[in-house]
Enzyme design. Sequence first.
Site, PDB file in Angstrom:
ATOM      1  N   GLU A 208     105.365  11.161   7.109  1.00  0.00           N
ATOM      2  CA  GLU A 208     106.958  11.375   6.393  1.00  0.00           C
ATOM      3  C   GLU A 208     107.140  12.882   6.184  1.00  0.00           C
ATOM      4  OE1 GLU A 208     109.487   9.813   5.399  1.00  0.00           O
ATOM      5  OE2 GLU A 208     107.795   7.733   4.512  1.00  0.00           O
ATOM      6  N   CYS A 242     112.167  17.988   1.090  1.00  0.00           N
ATOM      7  CA  CYS A 242     112.016  17.993   2.464  1.00  0.00           C
ATOM      8  C   CYS A 242     113.671  17.619   3.132  1.00  0.00           C
ATOM      9  CB  CYS A 242     110.697  17.328   2.943  1.00  0.00           C
ATOM     10  SG  CYS A 242     111.587  15.969   1.789  1.00  0.00           S
TER      11      CYS A 242
HETATM   12  P1  NAD Z   1     101.594  20.502   4.916  1.00  0.00           P
HETATM   13  O1  NAD Z   1     101.099  19.783   6.340  1.00  0.00           O
HETATM   14  O2  NAD Z   1     100.971  22.194   5.030  1.00  0.00           O
HETATM   15  O3  NAD Z   1     100.235  20.243   4.257  1.00  0.00           O
HETATM   16  C1  NAD Z   1     100.245  19.101   3.861  1.00  0.00           C
HETATM   17  C2  NAD Z   1      99.100  18.329   2.861  1.00  0.00           C
HETATM   18  O4  NAD Z   1      98.373  18.469   4.693  1.00  0.00           O
HETATM   19  C3  NAD Z   1      98.395  19.406   2.486  1.00  0.00           C
HETATM   20  O5  NAD Z   1      97.873  18.272   1.356  1.00  0.00           O
HETATM   21  C4  NAD Z   1      97.590  20.432   3.118  1.00  0.00           C
HETATM   22  O6  NAD Z   1      96.193  20.372   2.242  1.00  0.00           O
HETATM   23  C5  NAD Z   1      97.143  19.549   4.118  1.00  0.00           C
HETATM   24  N1  NAD Z   1      96.426  19.751   5.020  1.00  0.00           N
HETATM   25  C6  NAD Z   1      96.957  21.048   5.515  1.00  0.00           C
HETATM   26  N2  NAD Z   1      97.046  21.877   6.499  1.00  0.00           N
HETATM   27  C7  NAD Z   1      96.013  20.698   7.194  1.00  0.00           C
HETATM   28  C8  NAD Z   1      95.474  20.574   8.050  1.00  0.00           C
HETATM   29  N3  NAD Z   1      95.126  21.530   9.333  1.00  0.00           N
HETATM   30  N4  NAD Z   1      94.321  19.428   8.549  1.00  0.00           N
HETATM   31  C9  NAD Z   1      94.066  18.341   7.685  1.00  0.00           C
HETATM   32  N5  NAD Z   1      95.231  18.263   6.443  1.00  0.00           N
HETATM   33  C10 NAD Z   1      96.139  19.562   6.265  1.00  0.00           C
HETATM   34  O7  NAD Z   1     103.098  20.496   4.148  1.00  0.00           O
HETATM   35  P2  NAD Z   1     102.716  21.323   2.949  1.00  0.00           P
HETATM   36  O8  NAD Z   1     103.709  23.468   2.952  1.00  0.00           O
HETATM   37  O9  NAD Z   1     102.578  21.343   1.623  1.00  0.00           O
HETATM   38  O10 NAD Z   1     104.695  20.166   2.875  1.00  0.00           O
HETATM   39  C11 NAD Z   1     105.994  21.041   3.232  1.00  0.00           C
HETATM   40  C12 NAD Z   1     105.976  20.198   4.342  1.00  0.00           C
HETATM   41  O11 NAD Z   1     106.569  18.990   4.268  1.00  0.00           O
HETATM   42  C13 NAD Z   1     107.513  20.499   4.586  1.00  0.00           C
HETATM   43  O12 NAD Z   1     108.110  20.531   6.716  1.00  0.00           O
HETATM   44  C14 NAD Z   1     108.610  19.140   4.199  1.00  0.00           C
HETATM   45  O13 NAD Z   1     109.589  18.916   4.890  1.00  0.00           O
HETATM   46  C15 NAD Z   1     107.113  18.319   4.444  1.00  0.00           C
HETATM   47  N6  NAD Z   1     108.125  17.065   3.794  1.00  0.00           N
HETATM   48  C16 NAD Z   1     108.237  16.284   4.055  1.00  0.00           C
HETATM   49  C17 NAD Z   1     108.538  14.811   3.153  1.00  0.00           C
HETATM   50  C18 NAD Z   1     109.013  13.456   3.519  1.00  0.00           C
HETATM   51  O14 NAD Z   1     109.353  12.675   2.637  1.00  0.00           O
HETATM   52  N7  NAD Z   1     109.589  12.776   4.834  1.00  0.00           N
HETATM   53  C19 NAD Z   1     108.351  15.524   1.714  1.00  0.00           C
HETATM   54  C20 NAD Z   1     107.966  16.501   1.074  1.00  0.00           C
HETATM   55  C21 NAD Z   1     107.418  17.707   2.354  1.00  0.00           C
END
Ligand code: NAD
Length: 454
Positions: A208, A242
């Site tokens: 997602e 998002c």
């Molecule tokens: P992110 O990708 O930075 O982090 C999400 C999760 O991944 C966190 O739990 C984090 O600890 C983990 N993570 C981060 N880097 C990682 C790595 N290198 N390896 C493994 N795990 C890792 O996202 P965010 O900043 O928390 O959220 C914002 C993003 O999420 C935006 O792009 C937004 O559009 C998207 N989002 C999508 C939805 C949806 O339902 N489609 C909902 C909310 C947010």
Amino acid sequence: MYRSLMDRQRSFFRTNKTKEIAFRLNALKSLQSAVKQYENQLIAALKEDLNKSEFEAYSTEIGVVLEEIRFTLKHLRSWAKPRRVKTPLTHIGSKSYLYSEPYGTALIIAPWNYPFQLAAAPLIGAIAAGNCAVIKPSELTPKTSEVLARLIKEHFPEEYISVVLGGVEASEALLQEKSDYIFFTGSPAVGRIIMEAAAKNLTPVTLELGGKSPCIVHEDADIKLAAKRIAWGKYTNAGQTCIAPDYLYLHTSIRDSFLAAFKEAAADLFGLNPLENPSFTRIVSEKHFLRLQSLMGDGEIFLGGGTDKKRRVIEPTVLTNITWKDSIMQDEIFGPILPVLEYTNLDEVIEGIHHHPNPLSLYLFTSTPAVQEQVLNSISFGGGCINDTVYHFASPHLPFGGVGSSGIGAYHGKGSFDTFSHHKGVLKQTNLFDIPFRYPNAKNGLKRIKMFLK
Ligand code: NAD
């Protein structure tokens, strides 16, 4: 590092307990009462992490989760039943079924913007389908993640459902272990890392993700209503959603009247001085605050523009005179800044969006069905609304997810049950007779086969 946790979950899954419908229903009821029990703690944690108001905390996090549990409890028995499907004439004598079976242990990795809802909603699907689950919530909202961990620990044994707290390193360590399904919500960049890790074990994934979601306001839109619905969808959670409208495509002929109505709507919803509004959500971190502040130099400020670095608050802002070349149009904004592109012909809009990755959501405001169909037919996007924003997310009848770089797979309602289930196709054959012509020694076998398989 998490080998023993995964092993214990695998052993528990093998007892087949989690597959019993009564067990799943009980687990969902436990989750329901746990959420109710922890409601105040969740509201307080969301306030501390993001300054979410009680209204937003309940309507966009706690209430959404409770409603999803209620819907799942109501329908689970019928979803989980083996489903009889048609059988072709070539298979005469047999019957065909789809059996929904859980994958095993599901790893759920969640982001910070709706830190409770985006961790708990996939869990509902995982439980409903009969899986065990490990949840890794976001490190950027530590209070909410801690409350979630306590809530789960108090109501579920670790070998069934467990929360792992920590940042990137915890995620990486979990990805080192084999899980049977990975459900990730977050950025497209990290989505790629998740898919790469999953590929090593051929673990199926739901991703997602995000991206730039357009909001088109056509010349025949209901201006006042459109302005109100867009201001609400954009500035709720300070734009850190998002599926928030990322940018506006505004028909030039209604530019001034729409912007005037939008200014009024934003003031009505968030106050004339939003920096002083005690319930306006703050930006999650200083890094994100500075990133957003640096985007405000593009175009001209039509509305807002004020910031408070100490409290990490940014006013609802509108930037006009924007083109695709501006820095604000390069990546998902994820904050309360709305850039406005103008158009005179719908083809320009379709072309403009086509040159960029598939949006997670798209919103179109128009009263003309032909315009609606033209946009729906020519642009690929995850999901969206006609004459509204964000609302499609909360319908259990509309599976929610992205397409292309905005995601893979979908969930909510039965969509969640289906996502966390493998649908096993099973043919039950009769022993009363045996059709001979499939065997190589059958007389005229090939001739008969050609009658059926043509
Ligand atoms: P992110 O990708 O930075 O982090 C999400 C999760 O991944 C966190 O739990 C984090 O600890 C983990 N993570 C981060 N880097 C990682 C790595 N290198 N390896 C493994 N795990 C890792 O996202 P965010 O900043 O928390 O959220 C914002 C993003 O999420 C935006 O792009 C937004 O559009 C998207 N989002 C999508 C939805 C949806 O339902 N489609 C909902 C909310 C947010």
